[in-house]
Scaffold this motif. Sequence first.
Motif, PDB file in Angstrom:
ATOM      1  N   ALA A 135      20.908  19.846  25.399  1.00 33.31           N
ATOM      2  CA  ALA A 135      22.294  19.686  24.975  1.00 33.31           C
ATOM      3  C   ALA A 135      23.240  20.205  26.046  1.00 33.31           C
TER       4      ALA A 135
ATOM      5  N   LEU B  70      25.922  19.096  17.575  1.00 36.04           N
ATOM      6  CA  LEU B  70      24.886  19.930  16.959  1.00 36.04           C
ATOM      7  C   LEU B  70      25.529  21.114  16.249  1.00 36.04           C
TER       8      LEU B  70
ATOM      9  N   TYR C 242      18.524  23.546  22.570  1.00 34.16           N
ATOM     10  CA  TYR C 242      18.782  23.839  21.158  1.00 34.16           C
ATOM     11  C   TYR C 242      17.444  23.760  20.437  1.00 34.16           C
TER      12      TYR C 242
ATOM     13  N   ILE D 294      18.867  12.416  18.959  1.00 36.28           N
ATOM     14  CA  ILE D 294      18.849  13.589  19.843  1.00 36.28           C
ATOM     15  C   ILE D 294      17.474  13.801  20.471  1.00 36.28           C
TER      16      ILE D 294
ATOM     17  N   THR E 138      21.994  26.512  10.385  1.00 34.20           N
ATOM     18  CA  THR E 138      22.272  27.154  11.678  1.00 34.20           C
ATOM     19  C   THR E 138      21.554  28.499  11.789  1.00 34.20           C
TER      20      THR E 138
END
Length: 358
Positions: free
Chosen positions: A244, A258, A281, A317, A342
């Motif tokens: 990312a 994200l 990530y 992704i 998260t």
Amino acid sequence: MGALSIRNVRKSFGDVHILKGIDLEIEPGDFLILVGPSGCGKSTLLNMIAGLDTPSAGTIHIGDKDVTHALPKDRDIAMVFQSYALYPNMNVAQNIAFGLEMRKVPKAERDAAVARVAKMLQIEHLLDRKPGALSGGQRQRVAMGRALARDPSLFLFDEPLSNLDAKLRVEMRAEIKRLHQATRTTTVYVTHDQVEAMTLGDHIAVMKDGILQQFGSPHDIYSRPATQFVAEFIGSPAMNLVAAKVAAGGLSAHGVELSLSDAQRQALAAAGMANGADVNYGLRPEALSLADEGLAAHITMVEPTGPETYVTLDSAIGHLVVRAPGKFHPVVGDTVHLAWSTDDVHLFDARSQARIGM
């Protein structure tokens, strides 16, 4: 000072640097795992603890004694090798007692030690057999019995289960853990198997290219990997890593934003990750869940293991692996949606591969 202290230990052969400054310390009764890929230096370090090799620099203490240059016989250690190293012309009882005999321990004490460890390892019925008449697991028990009979201050295991089949490895792993819980002898165990590392160790030292990547409890190593290498090496299937870029204080991968927490955004800023910086990530396979909405992904492979099913998917992704319940029966070619919290996100600087934030 701990039961074992390793301070700035280095090992070089000419211009080839095998160990590059290892610092470790464990307390009495701890079970330390040295884990890493082949060639990372873990067996070299174990050999130096055992006295089979000497450091180019640094010191090694066992208890309060500096043993950096001491002979193996003066270290109060016992070692269990991958190859068992049993004497083929001796029976099991003689193999277990041999080290004690060399130290001129009286026969009555030797016999008592043999009986004690044979009972502990449940090999009383094998005492009259020669190694050639034993299975691999039985030979490993005898090798462990020889070490236990010494009652040393430090046990050293050098990939002791590598020669066993998968089922026997699981059984012997449980046996080693049970013995450690019973004896509480300080133990250093070398393996390249991250499952052995996670299940056996009180502390794990993850090594790569002669450098200690991380030292901590199994929980710390798994839940808070200090480097991207640790994140990928510990855990099966490995952690998903998405390439990312920092954009407007957040992260974007192939045009997909994200999700990040406020703390993670602050960590990116504190690490000096400006717009355009490369960040990996990370999400463990079990952190991804199937949802009614979220990131769309196409199933490309299904690997059922019984209690779990590993699902490989293609998404906007990149490739992702999900650890799903065994009762879930996905179909290759189907489209599903993925969601995650998260709280389960790990961030790594793509350049240094160091963890970003807590």
